[in-house]
Scaffold this motif. Structure first.
Motif, PDB file in Angstrom:
ATOM      1  N   GLU A   1       0.637  -1.586  -0.473  1.00  0.00           N
ATOM      2  CA  GLU A   1      -0.107   0.075   0.085  1.00  0.00           C
ATOM      3  C   GLU A   1       0.835   1.336   0.492  1.00  0.00           C
ATOM      4  O   GLU A   1       1.753   1.469   0.815  1.00  0.00           O
ATOM      5  CB  GLU A   1      -0.563  -0.468   1.798  1.00  0.00           C
ATOM      6  N   VAL A   2       0.406   1.835  -0.729  1.00  0.00           N
ATOM      7  CA  VAL A   2       0.957   3.722  -0.407  1.00  0.00           C
ATOM      8  C   VAL A   2       0.327   4.147   0.230  1.00  0.00           C
ATOM      9  O   VAL A   2      -1.003   4.645   0.047  1.00  0.00           O
ATOM     10  CB  VAL A   2       1.017   4.021  -1.781  1.00  0.00           C
ATOM     11  N   ARG A   3       0.847   4.424   1.620  1.00  0.00           N
ATOM     12  CA  ARG A   3      -0.102   4.715   2.605  1.00  0.00           C
ATOM     13  C   ARG A   3       0.063   5.903   3.577  1.00  0.00           C
ATOM     14  O   ARG A   3       0.926   6.374   3.642  1.00  0.00           O
ATOM     15  CB  ARG A   3      -0.210   3.885   3.943  1.00  0.00           C
ATOM     16  N   GLY A   4      -1.245   6.634   3.105  1.00  0.00           N
ATOM     17  CA  GLY A   4      -1.394   8.158   4.177  1.00  0.00           C
ATOM     18  C   GLY A   4      -1.013   8.820   3.632  1.00  0.00           C
ATOM     19  O   GLY A   4       0.485   9.154   3.454  1.00  0.00           O
TER      20      GLY A   4
ATOM     21  N   ILE B   1       1.455   8.338  -5.810  1.00  0.00           N
ATOM     22  CA  ILE B   1       0.259   6.908  -6.649  1.00  0.00           C
ATOM     23  C   ILE B   1       0.680   6.696  -7.740  1.00  0.00           C
ATOM     24  O   ILE B   1       1.112   5.357  -8.344  1.00  0.00           O
ATOM     25  CB  ILE B   1      -1.162   6.516  -5.868  1.00  0.00           C
ATOM     26  N   GLU B   2       0.427   7.441  -8.405  1.00  0.00           N
ATOM     27  CA  GLU B   2       0.642   7.214 -10.278  1.00  0.00           C
ATOM     28  C   GLU B   2       1.817   7.125 -10.473  1.00  0.00           C
ATOM     29  O   GLU B   2       2.310   5.953 -11.123  1.00  0.00           O
ATOM     30  CB  GLU B   2      -0.008   8.357 -11.013  1.00  0.00           C
ATOM     31  N   ALA B   3       2.688   7.642  -9.928  1.00  0.00           N
ATOM     32  CA  ALA B   3       4.243   7.512 -10.095  1.00  0.00           C
ATOM     33  C   ALA B   3       4.419   5.524  -9.504  1.00  0.00           C
ATOM     34  O   ALA B   3       5.203   4.873 -10.217  1.00  0.00           O
ATOM     35  CB  ALA B   3       5.287   8.911  -9.378  1.00  0.00           C
ATOM     36  N   THR B   4       4.605   5.473  -8.077  1.00  0.00           N
ATOM     37  CA  THR B   4       5.198   3.802  -8.103  1.00  0.00           C
ATOM     38  C   THR B   4       3.964   3.073  -8.512  1.00  0.00           C
ATOM     39  O   THR B   4       4.931   1.526  -9.457  1.00  0.00           O
ATOM     40  CB  THR B   4       3.858   4.018  -6.394  1.00  0.00           C
ATOM     41  N   ILE B   5       2.740   2.839  -9.183  1.00  0.00           N
ATOM     42  CA  ILE B   5       2.133   2.179  -9.808  1.00  0.00           C
ATOM     43  C   ILE B   5       3.012   1.965 -11.242  1.00  0.00           C
ATOM     44  O   ILE B   5       3.465   0.548 -11.953  1.00  0.00           O
ATOM     45  CB  ILE B   5       0.858   2.758 -10.482  1.00  0.00           C
ATOM     46  N   GLN B   6       3.717   2.866 -12.367  1.00  0.00           N
ATOM     47  CA  GLN B   6       4.611   3.197 -13.271  1.00  0.00           C
ATOM     48  C   GLN B   6       5.663   2.252 -13.213  1.00  0.00           C
ATOM     49  O   GLN B   6       5.821   1.649 -13.547  1.00  0.00           O
ATOM     50  CB  GLN B   6       4.371   4.703 -13.385  1.00  0.00           C
ATOM     51  N   PHE B   7       6.381   2.847 -12.044  1.00  0.00           N
ATOM     52  CA  PHE B   7       7.725   2.270 -11.593  1.00  0.00           C
ATOM     53  C   PHE B   7       7.722   0.584 -11.302  1.00  0.00           C
ATOM     54  O   PHE B   7       8.405  -0.209 -11.707  1.00  0.00           O
ATOM     55  CB  PHE B   7       7.873   2.637 -10.124  1.00  0.00           C
ATOM     56  N   LEU B   8       6.457   0.055 -10.863  1.00  0.00           N
ATOM     57  CA  LEU B   8       6.246  -1.377 -10.227  1.00  0.00           C
ATOM     58  C   LEU B   8       5.733  -1.552 -11.422  1.00  0.00           C
ATOM     59  O   LEU B   8       5.979  -3.120 -11.553  1.00  0.00           O
ATOM     60  CB  LEU B   8       4.840  -1.810  -9.474  1.00  0.00           C
ATOM     61  N   LYS B   9       5.348  -1.249 -11.939  1.00  0.00           N
ATOM     62  CA  LYS B   9       4.953  -2.186 -13.480  1.00  0.00           C
ATOM     63  C   LYS B   9       6.002  -2.368 -14.995  1.00  0.00           C
ATOM     64  O   LYS B   9       6.207  -2.977 -15.363  1.00  0.00           O
ATOM     65  CB  LYS B   9       3.584  -1.036 -14.468  1.00  0.00           C
ATOM     66  N   GLY B  10       7.084  -1.668 -14.038  1.00  0.00           N
ATOM     67  CA  GLY B  10       8.589  -0.873 -15.078  1.00  0.00           C
ATOM     68  C   GLY B  10       9.485  -2.464 -14.631  1.00  0.00           C
ATOM     69  O   GLY B  10       9.233  -3.202 -13.404  1.00  0.00           O
ATOM     70  N   SER B  11      10.825  -2.705 -15.932  1.00  0.00           N
ATOM     71  CA  SER B  11      11.236  -3.756 -15.196  1.00  0.00           C
ATOM     72  C   SER B  11      11.929  -4.000 -13.842  1.00  0.00           C
ATOM     73  O   SER B  11      12.078  -4.913 -13.719  1.00  0.00           O
ATOM     74  CB  SER B  11      12.115  -4.820 -16.078  1.00  0.00           C
ATOM     75  N   GLU B  12      12.659  -3.154 -13.373  1.00  0.00           N
ATOM     76  CA  GLU B  12      13.297  -2.955 -12.064  1.00  0.00           C
ATOM     77  C   GLU B  12      12.557  -3.197 -11.126  1.00  0.00           C
ATOM     78  O   GLU B  12      13.404  -3.837 -10.064  1.00  0.00           O
ATOM     79  CB  GLU B  12      13.866  -1.732 -12.272  1.00  0.00           C
ATOM     80  N   PHE B  13      11.678  -2.721 -10.500  1.00  0.00           N
ATOM     81  CA  PHE B  13      10.629  -2.806  -9.960  1.00  0.00           C
ATOM     82  C   PHE B  13       9.500  -3.280  -9.437  1.00  0.00           C
ATOM     83  O   PHE B  13       9.204  -3.914  -8.258  1.00  0.00           O
ATOM     84  CB  PHE B  13       9.936  -1.267  -9.747  1.00  0.00           C
TER      85      PHE B  13
ATOM     86  N   TRP C   1      -3.927  -2.944  -8.643  1.00  0.00           N
ATOM     87  CA  TRP C   1      -3.657  -1.133  -8.991  1.00  0.00           C
ATOM     88  C   TRP C   1      -4.858  -0.144  -8.486  1.00  0.00           C
ATOM     89  O   TRP C   1      -5.689   0.058  -9.888  1.00  0.00           O
ATOM     90  CB  TRP C   1      -3.584  -1.208  -9.994  1.00  0.00           C
ATOM     91  N   GLU C   2      -5.736  -0.715  -7.428  1.00  0.00           N
ATOM     92  CA  GLU C   2      -6.561  -0.359  -6.838  1.00  0.00           C
ATOM     93  C   GLU C   2      -6.396   0.767  -6.249  1.00  0.00           C
ATOM     94  O   GLU C   2      -6.150   0.641  -4.699  1.00  0.00           O
ATOM     95  CB  GLU C   2      -7.668  -0.837  -6.585  1.00  0.00           C
ATOM     96  N   GLY C   3      -6.264   2.113  -6.438  1.00  0.00           N
ATOM     97  CA  GLY C   3      -5.570   3.439  -5.423  1.00  0.00           C
ATOM     98  C   GLY C   3      -4.304   3.475  -5.343  1.00  0.00           C
ATOM     99  O   GLY C   3      -3.649   2.954  -6.014  1.00  0.00           O
ATOM    100  N   ARG C   4      -4.923   3.766  -4.219  1.00  0.00           N
ATOM    101  CA  ARG C   4      -3.722   3.451  -3.112  1.00  0.00           C
ATOM    102  C   ARG C   4      -3.086   1.713  -2.571  1.00  0.00           C
ATOM    103  O   ARG C   4      -1.808   2.107  -2.257  1.00  0.00           O
ATOM    104  CB  ARG C   4      -3.360   4.163  -2.156  1.00  0.00           C
TER     105      ARG C   4
END
Length: 202
Positions: A94-97, A103-115, A129-132
């Protein structure tokens, strides 16, 4: 319940008193669930503060009656990209609080090969990928029963009370997959890259 099961259940209530007792007890289902999960909640503090720790990580639970707990990188605090067990058995990244991490940057990084390796730490992901919430693993526990890997909060409550150590061991194993040096380094970098510097200074 199927008709045959209903007919079998009817035989349990062969007096008005038994039926009345069942109705009274059924109205207490939520209270009984809380009482059962309270056993695991009360054990969790010593379990995750003393017996199952990892360098650079901290643990917090939310209250004496709530089966909700968070594991986070100490350097970033509990309001960060962290691990949460909530809804009495749902394990979440969770991207908490407080919008401290984008949040959007976190999703993009996690979808990339490195993360994306962080997401492979889940045994399975039931919701993406449901909100946070980056990923949810829902009620995925095993006790050698027909409900294995697909528990709900009420069924799991019994094991929280009567099989407390087995449940906490399974939770610890889920968390430990994220707490290896490699995954800790990745999560640290992800927190750094997505942190909002203006909000973080407040």
């Amino acid at each position: 319940m199927e008709t045959e099961e209903i007919n079998q259940a009817l035989q349990l209530f062969d007096t008005p008193e038994k039926w009345a007792a069942f109705l009274t007890l059924s109205r207490q289902a939520d209270n009984l669930k809380r009482a059962m999960t309270r056993t695991a909640v009360s054990r969790a503090n010593s379990y995750f503060h003393q017996e199952h720790t990892a360098p650079g990580w901290s643990f917090k639970q939310f209250g004496p009656d709530e089966f909700t707990m968070v594991w986070y990188l100490t350097a970033f605090g509990e309001y960060s990209i962290c691990l949460v067990l909530s809804w009495s058995g749902v394990f979440v990244l969770e991207v908490r609080g407080n919008n401290l991490n984008d949040i959007e940057a976190t999703i993009q990084f996690l979808k990339g090969s490195e993360f994306s390796a962080l997401m492979t730490c889940f045994e399975r992901i039931d919701e993406w990928w449901e909100g946070r919430f980056m990923g949810k693993e829902k009620f995925n526990f095993r006790f050698g029963t027909a409900s294995d890997t697909r528990f709900g909060p009420f069924r799991l409550a019994w094991y929280a009370h009567f099989e407390t150590e087995k449940l906490l061991d399974q939770i610890a194993a889920k968390v430990a997959r994220f707490q290896t040096p490699e995954m800790t380094a990745l999560l640290t970098e992800l927190n750094e890259l997505t942190r909002n510097p203006d909000l973080a200074r407040r």
